[in-house]
Scaffold this active site. Sequence first.
Site, mmCIF file in Angstrom:
data_model
loop_
_atom_site.group_PDB
_atom_site.id
_atom_site.type_symbol
_atom_site.label_atom_id
_atom_site.label_comp_id
_atom_site.label_asym_id
_atom_site.label_seq_id
_atom_site.Cartn_x
_atom_site.Cartn_y
_atom_site.Cartn_z
ATOM 1 N N ASP A 150 -16.840 -20.035 1.640
ATOM 2 C CA ASP A 150 -17.897 -19.698 2.450
ATOM 3 C C ASP A 150 -18.062 -18.274 2.611
ATOM 4 O OD1 ASP A 150 -20.572 -20.652 3.604
ATOM 5 O OD2 ASP A 150 -19.581 -20.175 5.668
ATOM 6 N N ARG A 159 -12.452 -15.941 6.953
ATOM 7 C CA ARG A 159 -12.847 -14.568 6.332
ATOM 8 C C ARG A 159 -12.564 -14.298 5.054
ATOM 9 N NH1 ARG A 159 -16.013 -14.786 9.992
ATOM 10 N NH2 ARG A 159 -16.560 -13.210 11.606
ATOM 11 N N GLU A 163 -19.871 -9.125 1.221
ATOM 12 C CA GLU A 163 -21.063 -9.975 1.177
ATOM 13 C C GLU A 163 -22.282 -9.283 1.367
ATOM 14 O OE1 GLU A 163 -20.517 -12.504 4.637
ATOM 15 O OE2 GLU A 163 -18.712 -13.291 3.865
ATOM 16 N N HIS A 204 -21.988 -17.751 3.279
ATOM 17 C CA HIS A 204 -21.500 -17.410 4.667
ATOM 18 C C HIS A 204 -22.543 -18.398 5.511
ATOM 19 C CE1 HIS A 204 -19.257 -14.365 7.503
ATOM 20 N NE2 HIS A 204 -19.601 -15.377 7.899
#
Length: 334
Positions: free
Chosen positions: A259, A235, A264, A283
């Site tokens: 990632d 996370r 986001e 992600h």
Amino acid sequence: MSPAPPVLHPGRTPRLVVLDDDPPPRLGRLAGRAEVVSVTDAAGLAAELPRADVLLVWDFLSDAVRDAWPADGPVPRWVHTASAGVDRLLFPGLAGSGAVVTNARGVFDQPIAEYVAGLVLAMAKDLYGSWDLQRERRWRHRETEKVAGSRAVVVGAGPIGRRVGALLGALGVTVELVGRRARPGVRGADELPSLLGEADWVVCAAPLTDATRGMFDAAAFARMRPGARFINVGRGQHVVEEDLARALAQGRPAGAALDVFATEPLPPDSPLWSAPGLVVSPHMSGDTVGWRDDLGAQFLDNFDRWEAGEPLRNVVDMRLGYVPSDPLDTTEDR
């Protein structure tokens, strides 16, 4: 032992509420077995929750469940999230409601492990450098690194972390798994500071809890060896992003790949976009072709179990914030 499944009252068609305007595939299989209602936001969800038997959080990036969950009154007895992480559901109202929470554990293990292995190979073999040189039409011979014989620390000893470790092990990497507590084959979280200085690769695949939030900060990066690389597929909140950008500028770690991010999509003005040696991906490490079908099939399998009164798969311990792999997690450490 898994908790008893939520009770389905005989003679009544259950009501399934789906949080998303694009419901998962294959829900047509529930025709005649459930009344399916889709909502897209907190207002719509708040209106439906008191009448819902089951809540499917298909839009697992939404905070609508937290915003809409009632302080009292009837709530769904079963909540399923189409994600491995359940941090968006770890709020007191849901945790104290008695609802059973399940997640998508198992769907993303192999894809994420392949993604991590791909990054390790790309970094060791300087594939990014080759691409840059190709675009500049420059022929420059270099020597690259052996992956076999290197050392990795994988933080997170659940299914994803274990699969990452297995795949890296197949490449000849010596892997240390780090979990919340020490057990056979897993090092405890208290050992992580000393392990960081020995690793060529540090991979975060941990669940997000109060104990893991911000665990990769300036102090953690300073403990890494100068040639180490850091990869986060857990996370975004595991990493203090400003500290990572500063550490990369100072050359320790030598490179990184993220990632997941605290915000986001990653804002265009984020310094991470231009941080030296950093690979940014949106992600997507677990999202392979057909992943929505896999998530839908997993939910339907659990719905069949719920309908039959059988124990559900992937029941989350809301006090821990994940599905325990180790039975001791649910007894000694609560």
